[in-house]
Design a protein around this motif. Sequence first.
Motif, mmCIF file in Angstrom:
data_model
loop_
_atom_site.group_PDB
_atom_site.id
_atom_site.type_symbol
_atom_site.label_atom_id
_atom_site.label_comp_id
_atom_site.label_asym_id
_atom_site.label_seq_id
_atom_site.Cartn_x
_atom_site.Cartn_y
_atom_site.Cartn_z
ATOM 1 N N GLY A 269 44.290 21.752 -15.297
ATOM 2 C CA GLY A 269 44.333 21.822 -13.849
ATOM 3 C C GLY A 269 45.387 20.894 -13.262
ATOM 4 N N SER A 270 45.365 20.773 -11.942
ATOM 5 C CA SER A 270 46.360 19.954 -11.254
ATOM 6 C C SER A 270 46.060 18.470 -11.396
ATOM 7 C CB SER A 270 46.393 20.329 -9.762
ATOM 8 O OG SER A 270 45.124 20.111 -9.166
ATOM 9 N N ASN A 271 47.129 17.675 -11.411
ATOM 10 C CA ASN A 271 47.034 16.212 -11.434
ATOM 11 C C ASN A 271 46.254 15.667 -12.631
ATOM 12 O OD1 ASN A 271 48.448 15.919 -8.924
ATOM 13 N ND2 ASN A 271 46.563 16.539 -7.880
ATOM 14 N N VAL A 272 46.283 16.375 -13.738
ATOM 15 C CA VAL A 272 45.660 15.875 -14.960
ATOM 16 C C VAL A 272 46.602 14.860 -15.610
ATOM 17 C CG1 VAL A 272 44.975 16.497 -17.309
ATOM 18 C CG2 VAL A 272 44.224 17.887 -15.369
ATOM 19 N N MET A 273 46.066 13.734 -16.055
ATOM 20 C CA MET A 273 46.860 12.689 -16.686
ATOM 21 C C MET A 273 46.410 12.547 -18.142
ATOM 22 S SD MET A 273 47.127 9.365 -17.865
ATOM 23 C CE MET A 273 45.905 8.297 -17.107
ATOM 24 N N ILE A 274 47.355 12.726 -19.090
ATOM 25 C CA ILE A 274 47.046 12.607 -20.519
ATOM 26 C C ILE A 274 48.057 11.661 -21.140
ATOM 27 C CG2 ILE A 274 46.687 13.829 -22.691
ATOM 28 C CD1 ILE A 274 46.276 16.393 -21.128
ATOM 29 N N GLU A 275 47.573 10.584 -21.742
ATOM 30 C CA GLU A 275 48.472 9.610 -22.353
ATOM 31 C C GLU A 275 48.940 10.079 -23.734
ATOM 32 O OE1 GLU A 275 46.649 5.746 -22.220
ATOM 33 O OE2 GLU A 275 46.997 5.553 -20.063
ATOM 34 N N VAL A 280 44.177 16.746 -28.243
ATOM 35 C CA VAL A 280 43.372 17.781 -27.600
ATOM 36 C C VAL A 280 43.293 18.987 -28.525
ATOM 37 C CG1 VAL A 280 43.208 19.345 -25.623
ATOM 38 C CG2 VAL A 280 43.960 16.986 -25.288
ATOM 39 N N GLY A 281 42.077 19.443 -28.804
ATOM 40 C CA GLY A 281 41.864 20.548 -29.730
ATOM 41 C C GLY A 281 42.060 21.913 -29.083
ATOM 42 N N HIS A 282 41.634 22.942 -29.800
ATOM 43 C CA HIS A 282 41.817 24.321 -29.354
ATOM 44 C C HIS A 282 40.909 24.646 -28.157
ATOM 45 C CE1 HIS A 282 44.198 25.482 -32.882
ATOM 46 N NE2 HIS A 282 43.361 24.758 -33.596
ATOM 47 N N ARG A 283 41.422 25.460 -27.242
ATOM 48 C CA ARG A 283 40.644 26.070 -26.152
ATOM 49 C C ARG A 283 39.942 25.030 -25.272
ATOM 50 N NH1 ARG A 283 39.160 27.894 -30.724
ATOM 51 N NH2 ARG A 283 37.014 27.161 -30.461
ATOM 52 N N VAL A 284 40.564 23.890 -25.071
ATOM 53 C CA VAL A 284 40.007 22.853 -24.200
ATOM 54 C C VAL A 284 40.351 23.177 -22.751
ATOM 55 C CG1 VAL A 284 40.154 20.406 -23.568
ATOM 56 C CG2 VAL A 284 40.018 21.080 -25.972
ATOM 57 N N GLN A 285 39.401 22.969 -21.849
ATOM 58 C CA GLN A 285 39.612 23.203 -20.420
ATOM 59 C C GLN A 285 39.495 21.870 -19.673
ATOM 60 O OE1 GLN A 285 37.372 26.558 -18.766
ATOM 61 N NE2 GLN A 285 36.935 27.230 -20.865
ATOM 62 N N LEU A 286 40.566 21.516 -18.977
ATOM 63 C CA LEU A 286 40.622 20.270 -18.210
ATOM 64 C C LEU A 286 40.824 20.619 -16.747
ATOM 65 C CD1 LEU A 286 43.050 18.272 -20.566
ATOM 66 C CD2 LEU A 286 40.542 18.304 -20.635
ATOM 67 N N GLN A 287 39.863 20.266 -15.912
ATOM 68 C CA GLN A 287 39.982 20.559 -14.491
ATOM 69 C C GLN A 287 40.801 19.482 -13.780
ATOM 70 O OE1 GLN A 287 36.270 21.571 -12.592
ATOM 71 N NE2 GLN A 287 35.770 23.145 -14.107
ATOM 72 N N ALA A 288 40.976 19.661 -12.484
ATOM 73 C CA ALA A 288 41.852 18.793 -11.694
ATOM 74 C C ALA A 288 41.442 17.329 -11.795
ATOM 75 C CB ALA A 288 41.834 19.236 -10.230
ATOM 76 N N ASN A 289 42.479 16.457 -11.824
ATOM 77 C CA ASN A 289 42.305 15.006 -11.743
ATOM 78 C C ASN A 289 41.564 14.389 -12.932
ATOM 79 O OD1 ASN A 289 43.560 14.855 -9.109
ATOM 80 N ND2 ASN A 289 41.673 15.800 -8.325
ATOM 81 N N VAL A 290 41.503 15.111 -14.027
ATOM 82 C CA VAL A 290 40.948 14.525 -15.248
ATOM 83 C C VAL A 290 41.961 13.540 -15.832
ATOM 84 C CG1 VAL A 290 40.431 15.053 -17.683
ATOM 85 C CG2 VAL A 290 39.368 16.398 -15.852
ATOM 86 N N GLU A 306 36.251 18.178 -12.933
ATOM 87 C CA GLU A 306 37.129 17.437 -12.025
ATOM 88 C C GLU A 306 36.784 15.953 -11.932
ATOM 89 O OE1 GLU A 306 38.592 17.725 -7.340
ATOM 90 O OE2 GLU A 306 37.264 19.242 -8.197
ATOM 91 N N GLY A 307 37.838 15.141 -12.030
ATOM 92 C CA GLY A 307 37.714 13.710 -11.766
ATOM 93 C C GLY A 307 37.126 12.880 -12.883
#
Length: 370
Positions: A269-275, A280-290, A306-307
């Motif tokens: 999603g939008s504004n996701v931050m990943i260092e 991250v494995g297969h078929r992962v869903q990350l919503q906004a601001n994660v 989210e969040g």
Amino acid sequence: MKGVIIAGGPGTRLRPLTYLRPKPIVPVVNKPFLEYQVELLRRHGISEIIFCTNYMAEMIQAHFGDGSAFGVKMRYAIEEVPLGTAGAVKNAEEFFEDDTLLIFNGDVLTDFDLGAVSDFHRKSGARITLTLYRVASPSPYGVIITDEAGKVREFREPSEEQKRKLAQGIVEQEGTELINAGMYVLDSTVFRDVPSDTPYSFERQLFPSFAAADKGICATEATGYWLDIGRPGQYLEAHRALLSGDVKADIAGERSPGGWFQAGDATIGSNVMIEPSVHVGHRVQLQANVELKGCTSVGSGCSIEEGSVLEDCVVLDNVSIGKSVHLNGCIIDSDVFIEDNVAISARAVLASGSRIGFGTRIVGNSERSA
């Protein structure tokens, strides 16, 4: 030379992760741990590997099969009852064919130069060569004393007082010591003197008897990374070592355009931050601001709403995490459902199938509702 991996223990120290799977195939950065050992052996030219198994042996065999998918030949020696470390290897004697054996404990993460250890074994003329690793003193492990030529002279166990203090987290630094790193090179003829179908230990019986009788047991110090992954804190540390590059090993998948590791497509999603030290494995869903921070591994099929913020965590497969959840330094087994506004920290471990209700706070292994 043949590789032998001792992978039969029940992994009690790593529960609850080992209730549903044997410790050697507990996922580490989204692949079964034993794959790291198999890859290390293969890189050093070992093309045939024998697994000595007992607890949930069928799961190990189902994963590796004949080994062709991993570029090696696999064989299996299954204990009907636990036989100890040396007894388990004795149980595989039909596969030895008088070859030299390179033996691993199935819970050690390392990038040691196996070629250097094998060369030392050959040049020393020893029948048994132990690999040593230097750790801070005092150590919870047994210490090995050698002479200048590397011949083992003494096995020294920590005193009961040292064990008590270490268990309480009291460490009085006294320099360094050399410990048994759980990796050995042995002439397979050694096992002719090990009793069949009888529990027998490398550490408490075979090795001390060889040293006492001066029958040709040596040891060499190895350099590189080494870690016993048997406890939850060490399991978390294994992820940090792999994701930070401290240990030389192959990570599943590849780097994403954002710099983090990915094993497959993720929905972001939008504004996701990943260092960069996140996997991250297969078929992962990350919503906004994660936010995924530190050395964090997220398993396949997970969803994070989210969040939510995860830092220095291990999350196994098919975990559902609600909104505004904060996880820090914890381990989440597979198929866990975490509702909104939950906070979990301080090396808490959640068992598979757990459901954590709205607003719950978990610190370590204690739990209270917010």
